[in-house]
Design a protein around this motif. Sequence first.
Motif, PDB file in Angstrom:
ATOM      1  N   LYS A   2      -7.656  48.616   6.731  1.00 21.77           N
ATOM      2  CA  LYS A   2      -7.020  47.478   6.071  1.00 21.77           C
ATOM      3  C   LYS A   2      -6.053  46.805   7.040  1.00 21.77           C
ATOM      4  N   ASP A  71      -4.962  41.947   4.263  1.00 23.80           N
ATOM      5  CA  ASP A  71      -5.011  42.675   2.991  1.00 23.80           C
ATOM      6  C   ASP A  71      -3.612  42.859   2.413  1.00 23.80           C
ATOM      7  N   TYR A  72      -2.633  43.087   3.295  1.00 22.60           N
ATOM      8  CA  TYR A  72      -1.254  43.327   2.889  1.00 22.60           C
ATOM      9  C   TYR A  72      -0.338  42.470   3.750  1.00 22.60           C
ATOM     10  N   SER A  94       0.512  35.047  -3.844  1.00 25.28           N
ATOM     11  CA  SER A  94      -0.837  35.403  -3.399  1.00 25.28           C
ATOM     12  C   SER A  94      -1.466  36.542  -4.172  1.00 25.28           C
ATOM     13  N   LYS A  96      -1.184  39.540  -3.259  1.00 26.90           N
ATOM     14  CA  LYS A  96      -1.404  40.627  -2.293  1.00 26.90           C
ATOM     15  C   LYS A  96      -0.110  41.422  -2.113  1.00 26.90           C
ATOM     16  N   THR A  98       3.140  42.949  -1.016  1.00 27.84           N
ATOM     17  CA  THR A  98       4.047  42.351  -0.035  1.00 27.84           C
ATOM     18  C   THR A  98       5.322  43.169   0.070  1.00 27.84           C
ATOM     19  N   THR A 123       2.166  39.831  -8.062  1.00 26.77           N
ATOM     20  CA  THR A 123       2.216  40.303  -6.686  1.00 26.77           C
ATOM     21  C   THR A 123       3.086  41.557  -6.591  1.00 26.77           C
TER      22      THR A 123
END
Length: 280
Positions: A2, A71-72, A94, A96, A98, A123
């Motif tokens: 990832k 991905d992150y 997003s 994703k 964070t 998120t």
Amino acid sequence: MKTIGFIDYFLDEWHAEKYPAWIEEASGGRLKVAYAYGKIDKPDGLSNSDWCAKKGIKLLPTIEAVIEKSDYLIVLSPDHPEFHEELSELPLRSGKPTYIDKTFAPDRETALRLFEWAQTYGTPMYSSSALRFADEYAALAKDGIETMHCSGPGKFSNYSIHQIEPVVALMGTDIERVMYTGTSRFPTLLIGFADGRQAAVNHFGNPTPFGAVVNYASGDAKALKIESNFFGSFIRNLVRFFETGEGGVDPAETVAIVTVIEYGLKAAQTPHQWVELPAR
């Protein structure tokens, strides 16, 4: 594998320099910092393109591009939290996972807005000082702490979080008021809890180690010198957060920490007087 994307004010700074290797090692190679964006080139430092070339990380022209490919996400700018709102808005919209580096926000209002964005857009997000994860603090019993007197180096504006974070983690968020004492060069902040408990944050000259004396209502005390690899513990927590969604920090604690810092700076304008914090 990832991928992680860095979003920073400028990339030539200590956290951005160290995190990629630490993350790759802690994850056994499952996570890799692959992309980065910097708002400006560091004055009198490496340009973002030179920094990325040195680190083997792909520089991207926009925050949107980093979000799309990663991905992150990690929003850095550790010594410039005034840019966290600008740098974090798109990541927090997003969905994703964070991480936003310390200090989370310059004030309580901004902190609340960032958490509102994260909640609205689903998120996963957290922020913390690495000191929270020191083994010495993890070994302490929380129940019965009456006072906590911390010490460390650095300026109050960007280093007080490393003392306030453990205080809130161990003593809770029910903070009512703060008082600034000490001197302009070596400040002290008293933190008053609603039930009468108290903590003190003391900034001494470099290279003062981080430490604390924790006093319990029983009369017992624990004196701590922070010598464990707290950054290693933090990075392991960060990897767990990205891979499993577990770990992280209670948002109420992060907001409380930001509030204490904000009102601590206000209290510096009227030393030796209690300054009330806003109602939670």
